[in-house]
Structures are given as structure tokens and as C-alpha cells.
Design a protein around this motif. Structure first.
Motif, PDB file in Angstrom:
ATOM      1  N   GLN A 217       0.822  -1.215   0.000  1.00 59.02           N
ATOM      2  CA  GLN A 217       0.000   0.000   0.000  1.00 59.02           C
ATOM      3  C   GLN A 217       0.857   1.268   0.000  1.00 59.02           C
ATOM      4  O   GLN A 217       0.329   2.376  -0.072  1.00 59.02           O
ATOM      5  N   GLY A 218       2.158   1.111   0.140  1.00 63.06           N
ATOM      6  CA  GLY A 218       3.076   2.246   0.125  1.00 63.06           C
ATOM      7  C   GLY A 218       4.481   1.690   0.303  1.00 63.06           C
ATOM      8  O   GLY A 218       4.651   0.527   0.657  1.00 63.06           O
ATOM      9  N   TYR A 219       5.488   2.533   0.008  1.00 59.18           N
ATOM     10  CA  TYR A 219       6.861   2.039   0.149  1.00 59.18           C
ATOM     11  C   TYR A 219       7.780   3.155   0.614  1.00 59.18           C
ATOM     12  O   TYR A 219       7.390   4.333   0.659  1.00 59.18           O
ATOM     13  N   GLY A 220       8.986   2.758   0.983  1.00 59.00           N
ATOM     14  CA  GLY A 220       9.981   3.715   1.430  1.00 59.00           C
ATOM     15  C   GLY A 220      11.326   3.428   0.792  1.00 59.00           C
ATOM     16  O   GLY A 220      11.520   2.408   0.138  1.00 59.00           O
ATOM     17  N   ILE A 221      12.264   4.357   0.986  1.00 58.67           N
ATOM     18  CA  ILE A 221      13.638   4.173   0.523  1.00 58.67           C
ATOM     19  C   ILE A 221      14.576   4.431   1.700  1.00 58.67           C
ATOM     20  O   ILE A 221      14.501   5.487   2.343  1.00 58.67           O
ATOM     21  N   SER A 222      15.426   3.444   1.984  1.00 64.30           N
ATOM     22  CA  SER A 222      16.433   3.589   3.022  1.00 64.30           C
ATOM     23  C   SER A 222      17.784   3.651   2.341  1.00 64.30           C
ATOM     24  O   SER A 222      18.228   2.669   1.744  1.00 64.30           O
ATOM     25  N   LEU A 223      18.418   4.811   2.393  1.00 64.60           N
ATOM     26  CA  LEU A 223      19.675   5.018   1.669  1.00 64.60           C
ATOM     27  C   LEU A 223      20.833   5.160   2.647  1.00 64.60           C
ATOM     28  O   LEU A 223      20.935   6.147   3.377  1.00 64.60           O
ATOM     29  N   ASP A 224      21.676   4.129   2.666  1.00 64.83           N
ATOM     30  CA  ASP A 224      22.939   4.203   3.413  1.00 64.83           C
ATOM     31  C   ASP A 224      23.936   4.837   2.454  1.00 64.83           C
ATOM     32  O   ASP A 224      24.178   4.291   1.368  1.00 64.83           O
ATOM     33  N   ILE A 225      24.503   5.976   2.842  1.00 65.70           N
ATOM     34  CA  ILE A 225      25.335   6.650   1.830  1.00 65.70           C
ATOM     35  C   ILE A 225      26.626   5.896   1.527  1.00 65.70           C
ATOM     36  O   ILE A 225      27.315   6.226   0.569  1.00 65.70           O
ATOM     37  N   ASP A 226      26.907   4.821   2.284  1.00 60.61           N
ATOM     38  CA  ASP A 226      28.068   4.013   1.884  1.00 60.61           C
ATOM     39  C   ASP A 226      27.780   3.180   0.630  1.00 60.61           C
ATOM     40  O   ASP A 226      28.677   2.561   0.059  1.00 60.61           O
ATOM     41  N   ALA A 227      26.521   3.193   0.167  1.00 56.08           N
ATOM     42  CA  ALA A 227      26.200   2.554  -1.118  1.00 56.08           C
ATOM     43  C   ALA A 227      26.848   3.315  -2.262  1.00 56.08           C
ATOM     44  O   ALA A 227      27.221   2.748  -3.289  1.00 56.08           O
ATOM     45  N   ILE A 228      26.974   4.634  -2.062  1.00 59.31           N
ATOM     46  CA  ILE A 228      27.542   5.507  -3.097  1.00 59.31           C
ATOM     47  C   ILE A 228      29.059   5.369  -3.077  1.00 59.31           C
ATOM     48  O   ILE A 228      29.664   5.168  -2.021  1.00 59.31           O
ATOM     49  N   ASP A 229      29.671   5.462  -4.227  1.00 60.60           N
ATOM     50  CA  ASP A 229      31.118   5.298  -4.300  1.00 60.60           C
ATOM     51  C   ASP A 229      31.826   6.273  -3.363  1.00 60.60           C
ATOM     52  O   ASP A 229      31.454   7.450  -3.297  1.00 60.60           O
ATOM     53  N   PRO A 230      32.841   5.811  -2.640  1.00 58.88           N
ATOM     54  CA  PRO A 230      33.570   6.687  -1.703  1.00 58.88           C
ATOM     55  C   PRO A 230      34.152   7.944  -2.362  1.00 58.88           C
ATOM     56  O   PRO A 230      34.421   8.926  -1.664  1.00 58.88           O
ATOM     57  N   ALA A 264       8.047   7.624   2.882  1.00 60.75           N
ATOM     58  CA  ALA A 264       9.115   8.160   3.736  1.00 60.75           C
ATOM     59  C   ALA A 264      10.461   7.758   3.162  1.00 60.75           C
ATOM     60  O   ALA A 264      10.552   6.823   2.364  1.00 60.75           O
ATOM     61  N   LEU A 265      11.505   8.493   3.577  1.00 56.11           N
ATOM     62  CA  LEU A 265      12.869   8.170   3.141  1.00 56.11           C
ATOM     63  C   LEU A 265      13.821   8.348   4.314  1.00 56.11           C
ATOM     64  O   LEU A 265      13.500   9.069   5.273  1.00 56.11           O
ATOM     65  N   GLU A 266      14.972   7.694   4.201  1.00 55.13           N
ATOM     66  CA  GLU A 266      16.017   7.993   5.178  1.00 55.13           C
ATOM     67  C   GLU A 266      17.377   7.968   4.504  1.00 55.13           C
ATOM     68  O   GLU A 266      17.597   7.242   3.534  1.00 55.13           O
ATOM     69  N   ILE A 267      18.258   8.832   5.004  1.00 53.69           N
ATOM     70  CA  ILE A 267      19.649   8.903   4.527  1.00 53.69           C
ATOM     71  C   ILE A 267      20.519   8.780   5.775  1.00 53.69           C
ATOM     72  O   ILE A 267      20.407   9.602   6.689  1.00 53.69           O
ATOM     73  N   VAL A 268      21.368   7.761   5.809  1.00 51.14           N
ATOM     74  CA  VAL A 268      22.046   7.449   7.070  1.00 51.14           C
ATOM     75  C   VAL A 268      23.549   7.263   6.892  1.00 51.14           C
ATOM     76  O   VAL A 268      24.051   7.132   5.775  1.00 51.14           O
TER      77      VAL A 268
END
Ligand SMILES: [Mn+2]
Length: 294
Positions: A217-230, A264-268
Motif C-alpha cells: 500500500q506504500g513504500y519507502g527508501i532507506s539510503l545508506d550513503i556508503d552505497a555511493i562510491d567513496p 518516507a525516506l532515510e539517509i544514514v
């Protein structure tokens, strides 16, 4: 897609007790002090800092500290959604995800299903039985799937917060075999970095979005910034080379920023003390701009 009309409301989580290096607790405060998220948004797309939560400096018991933060955060994400906002949680370490998505699940209701796209260099699917470090930021996804300490799995509502078929991981390139086995056995779709490189981020992200939306019924995005290239995000506790390109992640967020089903989203995991020349802080600004105004 129906159009999102919710203002984005930032909740800073000043907690690093789940990480090996606790200094990521200063992430939200430094971003705010630098004015890094100022001037984002317009009349139609509002971004506002809401509040910060923290526990103080030296908790006796990390498990209780992380559980307390998660419970408080779950209450906040639930309340913001009820008030018509879209929460954007800024960590702090990734253990805050336990709270963020427990609150979102409570908002959706007992019988509803929540989808989640987990963008991360790691799987974060350990329990105390399998983790070599016992760092809780390596466990939040397992907790949300109902596996782990009851003080983490029963926050906000007693049931499991996520069904495995409603979750996708993107960008994974460093993990232990126990986590991979757990996710495989659960049936969670994992897009390893290798697959992202072969097929391209856009194709993978579009497929992941369809996957997490199919029965939810809905979704979110959990973004660990270590996913992005250093190269674009050096300010993290556990950098792993060969990551996602910043512009690909920005493009993915821009694509869905106006999606009403994105709740909702999160950046951690931003650690300002490990940043170089504010490179990571600027990357986070770009990501937040994509979330709010595309
Ligand atoms: Mn993580």
C-alpha cells in the motif's frame, strides 16, 4: 503515479550507538550548522527541519539505547505521516531504520503491506548470533523482517514490519555469508553491485520499485550513503570501493520524488569527521534536493 503533495519534514537522529564509530551521530547537527539543506524546496515542494532526537553521550547499554531511539523515532514518523508530512530521516547510524519503518508500518495499519528499497553497500541482515562485531547497524533489516531481539522487532506494532517479498536491496558489495543465506532463505531480492554494473542503475531501480509496489500500500527508501562510491561519499564509517555513482542515485530519487506511494525516506551513516572538503555533505544536499524538488 499519483502526485505527492506532502511537505518533506526532516527528522535528525543523533545516534551512533549502533555503529563501530559513533561519530556519525553528529551528521544531522553538522548538516544543519553548515546550512547544507537550506534553500531547497519551493512553494509546491516544502522542506523543513522538524526536530532532532538524541540520547546523550554515554549510554550504559547500547541495546537499550538503540531500542529507545527507535521507539521514539517510530512515534515521530507515525505522527508526521498522520499530520500529512513525508518524513525524511537523517542519521545517525543505520540502526535508526528499525524505528523509521516501524512507525511507517504502524501508519499503514495491521493488514497493509509496506515495501522498502534498501540501498546499501552492506546487507544489514545480521543478528547477534551471526554478527562478528555485534554492531546493531548491521542488523536493522533482519529486525524489520522479524528476526532478532524482541526489543527491536516489536517496536510500534508487534507484527513483522516487512514481508521478504516486499523488499529489495541495491548496491550490495560487502557482506557475510550468514546474511546472504538469511536473505536467500527469506526470498528477498538482492541486486548486488555486479548486477547494477551490468544492467545499469536505472533498469535495476525501476524493477526494484515495481517489485516493492506490487502487493503493497506504500513504500519507502532507506539510503545508506556508503552505497555511493567513496569518491562522492568519503564521510562514512565503512567505505567500500566500486559503489553507485552519485548522479545515478540522484536520478533514481528524482524519478520517484513525486510518487504519492513513496511514504518516507532515510539517509544514514554520514560521519562528518571522516568527510573530506565537505564532499559527502554536498552529495547529501544533492540527494535531498532530488527528493524534494527533483
Ligand atoms: Mn547500512
Amino acid at each position: 503515479m499519483s502526485k505527492n503533495t506532502r511537505p518533506t519534514s526532516i527528522i535528525g537522529v543523533e545516534n551512533g550507538f549502533g555503529a563501530g564509530n559513533p561519530a556519525c551521530k553528529d551528521g544531522p547537527r553538522v548538516l544543519k550548522a553548515l546550512g547544507m539543506l537550506g534553500g531547497i524546496g519551493d512553494a509546491e515542494h516544502v522542506l523543513r527541519w522538524d526536530e532532532e532526537i538524541s540520547l546523550g553521550d554515554h549510554p550504559q547499554d547500547k541495546i537499550r539505547a538503540v531500542a529507545r531511539i527507535a521507539a521514539e523515532l517510530a512515534e515521530l514518523t507515525y505522527r508526521h505521516l498522520m499530520e500529512g508530512d513525508r518524513p525524511l530521516v537523517l542519521g545517525g547510524d543505520h540502526s535508526c531504520a528499525i524505528g523509521t519503518w516501524s512507525g511507517v508500518k504502524r501508519y499503514l495499519g495491521h493488514s497493509a503491506r509496506l515495501g522498502l528499497i534498501w540501498i546499501d553497500a552492506h546487507m544489514d541482515s545480521h543478528t547477534f548470533a551471526t554478527s562478528p562485531t555485534h554492531n546493531i547497524h548491521g542488523m536493522p533489516l533482519a529486525c524489520l523482517l522479524g528476526e532478532g531481539e524482541p526489543c527491536f522487532t516489536r517496536i510500534a506494532v508487534p507484527e513483522h514490519k516487512l514481508r521478504p517479498e516486499d523488499v529489495c536491496l541495491i548496491g550490495v558489495r560487502s557482506y557475510e555469508s550468514e546474511e546472504a543465506a538469511f536473505l536467500r532463505q527469506q526470498g528477498v531480492r538482492v541486486y548486488l553491485m555486479e548486477e547494477v554494473q551490468q544492467r545499469g542503475m536505472q533498469a535495476v531501480f525501476d524493477e526494484a520499485r515495481k517489485h516493492v509496489c506490487a502487493a503493497t500500500q506504500g513504500y519507502g527508501i532507506s539510503l545508506d550513503i556508503d552505497a555511493i562510491d567513496p569518491l562522492s561519499a568519503p564521510g562514512v564509517g565503512t567505505p567500500v570501493s566500486g559503489g553507485l555513482r552519485l548522479n545515478e542515485v540522484v536520478a533514481a530519487l528524482s524519478e520517484v520524488h513525486d510518487d504519492e506511494k513513496l511514504l518516507a525516506l532515510e539517509i544514514v551513516e554520514y560521519n562528518p569527521w571522516l568527510d573530506r572538503h565537505f564532499i559527502t555533505a554536498h552529495s547529501i544536499r544533492q540527494l535531498c534536493r532530488a527528493i524534494v524538488t527533483a
